[in-house]
Design an enzyme around this catalytic site. Sequence first.
Site, PDB file in Angstrom:
ATOM      1  N   GLU A   1      -7.255   4.650   7.549  1.00 25.89           N
ATOM      2  CA  GLU A   1      -7.089   6.073   7.206  1.00 25.89           C
ATOM      3  C   GLU A   1      -8.333   6.607   6.502  1.00 25.89           C
ATOM      4  O   GLU A   1      -8.716   7.763   6.685  1.00 25.89           O
ATOM      5  CB  GLU A   1      -5.814   6.262   6.356  1.00 25.89           C
ATOM      6  CG  GLU A   1      -4.569   6.139   7.225  1.00 25.89           C
ATOM      7  CD  GLU A   1      -3.352   5.554   6.525  1.00 25.89           C
ATOM      8  OE1 GLU A   1      -3.301   5.554   5.287  1.00 25.89           O
ATOM      9  OE2 GLU A   1      -2.449   5.079   7.240  1.00 25.89           O
TER      10      GLU A   1
ATOM     11  N   GLY B   1       2.027   2.659  10.833  1.00 28.35           N
ATOM     12  CA  GLY B   1       2.946   3.781  10.698  1.00 28.35           C
ATOM     13  C   GLY B   1       3.611   4.205  11.991  1.00 28.35           C
ATOM     14  O   GLY B   1       4.204   5.278  12.066  1.00 28.35           O
TER      15      GLY B   1
ATOM     16  N   SER C   1       3.163  -1.714  10.574  1.00 25.38           N
ATOM     17  CA  SER C   1       4.602  -1.749  10.891  1.00 25.38           C
ATOM     18  C   SER C   1       5.280  -3.077  10.545  1.00 25.38           C
ATOM     19  O   SER C   1       6.198  -3.500  11.248  1.00 25.38           O
ATOM     20  CB  SER C   1       4.842  -1.370  12.357  1.00 25.38           C
ATOM     21  OG  SER C   1       4.434  -0.030  12.585  1.00 25.38           O
TER      22      SER C   1
ATOM     23  N   HIS D   1      -9.786   0.998   4.642  1.00 31.55           N
ATOM     24  CA  HIS D   1      -8.527   1.234   5.352  1.00 31.55           C
ATOM     25  C   HIS D   1      -8.778   2.200   6.516  1.00 31.55           C
ATOM     26  O   HIS D   1      -9.613   3.110   6.402  1.00 31.55           O
ATOM     27  CB  HIS D   1      -7.491   1.820   4.390  1.00 31.55           C
ATOM     28  CG  HIS D   1      -6.118   1.844   4.989  1.00 31.55           C
ATOM     29  ND1 HIS D   1      -5.724   2.820   5.877  1.00 31.55           N
ATOM     30  CD2 HIS D   1      -5.075   0.992   4.873  1.00 31.55           C
ATOM     31  CE1 HIS D   1      -4.477   2.564   6.263  1.00 31.55           C
ATOM     32  NE2 HIS D   1      -4.063   1.465   5.676  1.00 31.55           N
TER      33      HIS D   1
ATOM     34  N   GLY E   1       2.768  -0.746   4.395  1.00 33.29           N
ATOM     35  CA  GLY E   1       2.843   0.653   3.980  1.00 33.29           C
ATOM     36  C   GLY E   1       4.295   1.078   3.793  1.00 33.29           C
ATOM     37  O   GLY E   1       4.912   0.801   2.764  1.00 33.29           O
ATOM     38  N   GLY E   2       4.846   1.706   4.822  1.00 27.11           N
ATOM     39  CA  GLY E   2       6.175   2.308   4.737  1.00 27.11           C
ATOM     40  C   GLY E   2       7.257   1.420   4.141  1.00 27.11           C
ATOM     41  O   GLY E   2       8.025   1.865   3.270  1.00 27.11           O
TER      42      GLY E   2
ATOM     43  N   GLU F   1      -5.581  -4.821  10.472  1.00 27.51           N
ATOM     44  CA  GLU F   1      -4.572  -3.789  10.711  1.00 27.51           C
ATOM     45  C   GLU F   1      -4.924  -3.035  11.991  1.00 27.51           C
ATOM     46  O   GLU F   1      -5.759  -2.115  11.961  1.00 27.51           O
ATOM     47  CB  GLU F   1      -4.533  -2.794   9.549  1.00 27.51           C
ATOM     48  CG  GLU F   1      -4.170  -3.395   8.218  1.00 27.51           C
ATOM     49  CD  GLU F   1      -3.608  -2.345   7.255  1.00 27.51           C
ATOM     50  OE1 GLU F   1      -2.484  -2.536   6.784  1.00 27.51           O
ATOM     51  OE2 GLU F   1      -4.281  -1.330   7.012  1.00 27.51           O
TER      52      GLU F   1
ATOM     53  N   ASN G   1       0.851  -1.191   0.000  1.00 32.79           N
ATOM     54  CA  ASN G   1       0.000   0.000   0.000  1.00 32.79           C
ATOM     55  C   ASN G   1       0.889   1.245   0.000  1.00 32.79           C
ATOM     56  O   ASN G   1       1.444   1.620   1.027  1.00 32.79           O
ATOM     57  CB  ASN G   1      -0.905  -0.022   1.247  1.00 32.79           C
ATOM     58  CG  ASN G   1      -1.798   1.195   1.321  1.00 32.79           C
ATOM     59  OD1 ASN G   1      -1.806   2.036   0.419  1.00 32.79           O
ATOM     60  ND2 ASN G   1      -2.556   1.313   2.399  1.00 32.79           N
ATOM     61  N   TRP G   2       0.995   1.855  -1.153  1.00 31.54           N
ATOM     62  CA  TRP G   2       1.890   3.027  -1.283  1.00 31.54           C
ATOM     63  C   TRP G   2       1.257   4.306  -0.742  1.00 31.54           C
ATOM     64  O   TRP G   2       1.905   5.346  -0.709  1.00 31.54           O
ATOM     65  CB  TRP G   2       2.290   3.214  -2.747  1.00 31.54           C
ATOM     66  CG  TRP G   2       3.282   2.192  -3.234  1.00 31.54           C
ATOM     67  CD1 TRP G   2       3.960   1.281  -2.472  1.00 31.54           C
ATOM     68  CD2 TRP G   2       3.698   1.968  -4.591  1.00 31.54           C
ATOM     69  NE1 TRP G   2       4.779   0.512  -3.264  1.00 31.54           N
ATOM     70  CE2 TRP G   2       4.641   0.911  -4.577  1.00 31.54           C
ATOM     71  CE3 TRP G   2       3.376   2.548  -5.813  1.00 31.54           C
ATOM     72  CZ2 TRP G   2       5.259   0.434  -5.731  1.00 31.54           C
ATOM     73  CZ3 TRP G   2       3.985   2.087  -6.966  1.00 31.54           C
ATOM     74  CH2 TRP G   2       4.921   1.037  -6.924  1.00 31.54           C
ATOM     75  N   LYS G   3      -0.008   4.253  -0.375  1.00 28.38           N
ATOM     76  CA  LYS G   3      -0.697   5.444   0.164  1.00 28.38           C
ATOM     77  C   LYS G   3      -0.466   6.644  -0.757  1.00 28.38           C
ATOM     78  O   LYS G   3      -0.404   6.459  -1.973  1.00 28.38           O
ATOM     79  CB  LYS G   3      -0.258   5.685   1.615  1.00 28.38           C
ATOM     80  CG  LYS G   3      -0.444   4.424   2.474  1.00 28.38           C
ATOM     81  CD  LYS G   3      -0.301   4.635   3.952  1.00 28.38           C
ATOM     82  CE  LYS G   3      -0.509   3.313   4.682  1.00 28.38           C
ATOM     83  NZ  LYS G   3      -0.416   3.421   6.120  1.00 28.38           N
TER      84      LYS G   3
HETATM   85  P1  13P Z   1       2.770   0.710   7.765  1.00 28.28           P
HETATM   86  O1  13P Z   1       3.339  -0.574   7.190  1.00 28.28           O
HETATM   87  O2  13P Z   1       3.486   1.928   7.263  1.00 28.28           O
HETATM   88  O3  13P Z   1       2.622   0.630   9.241  1.00 28.28           O
HETATM   89  O4  13P Z   1       1.286   0.863   7.160  1.00 28.28           O
HETATM   90  C1  13P Z   1       0.411  -0.206   7.266  1.00 28.28           C
HETATM   91  C2  13P Z   1      -0.773   0.062   6.435  1.00 28.28           C
HETATM   92  O5  13P Z   1      -1.563   0.925   6.729  1.00 28.28           O
HETATM   93  C3  13P Z   1      -0.950  -0.728   5.202  1.00 28.28           C
HETATM   94  O6  13P Z   1      -2.217  -0.578   4.682  1.00 28.28           O
END
Ligand code: 13P
Length: 259
Positions: free
Chosen positions: A102, A178, A217, A100, A238-239, A172, A10-12
């Site tokens: 977010e 994050g 994470s 998600h 994500g990250g 999640e 997930n590159w957000k």
């Molecule tokens: P991180 O891996 O940056 O914690 O993000 C997780 C996420 O929200 C994937 O959808």
Amino acid sequence: MNRTKLLAANWKLNKLTGEAAEFVREYAAKLPASPVPTVLLPTNTALQAVASACKESGKTPSELAFGAQNCYFQSSGAFTGEVSPEMLVDLGCRYVVLGHSERRAIFGESDDLIGLKVAAALKAGLTPIFCIGETLEERNAGKLEYVLARQVKVGLANIEEAQLDKVVVAYEPVWAIGTGVVATPEQAQAAHKYVRELLAKKNSEAAMKMQILYGGSVKPDNCYELMTQPDIDGALVGGASLKVDSLLELHKECTRASR
Ligand code: 13P
């Protein structure tokens, strides 16, 4: 049951079109043969670039696929700023992330809205990556199971029982997203097991087949321990998915955990 693992990136809100295309070229060139597919989830503006680069790479969708981070539940009409599941299919998307945390927290998406989106995505032929998870406050208040049960019930309320195994669920925990604070393998496994029990109440055969991804994470150094838990079938990252080498490391760990 031996479920195949899935690695979803997930590159957000990151990567311009050129960066996304370059990432795909480099990643595809270094990606070894493996039973674990990688699903890239760029922002909408980079979808076409990712689609072209995936095609040029010669990788099959079971090696490298892509999808979007959100969509609306209507096919077309007066819905300024929205993108429909059919539009994503038109671009070659196979997956779409829905619900998600977010989207829930920042954009106010409700369980009901997410439920409409999951059904619409399935109808269009997309695989929803349906996200659920509790906040730290909810966990500390002993509401983990209550929250997951509500999210699963409402989020999957509009789909036929027979469609259930076409959904990928992503657990999640919001407090792990994050933050660098990853759930312990035991915490994650307990939540995944509970989610599978919830799914089994709807359709026990489907529940055994369904992939439940962990997100929050995930890094190369904690991935293997999480992925070897019995009810964890992949990662939504994500990250650590934003750099080619890091995503390749994660892919290696998911592959190792599939053995
Ligand atoms: P991180 O891996 O940056 O914690 O993000 C997780 C996420 O929200 C994937 O959808």
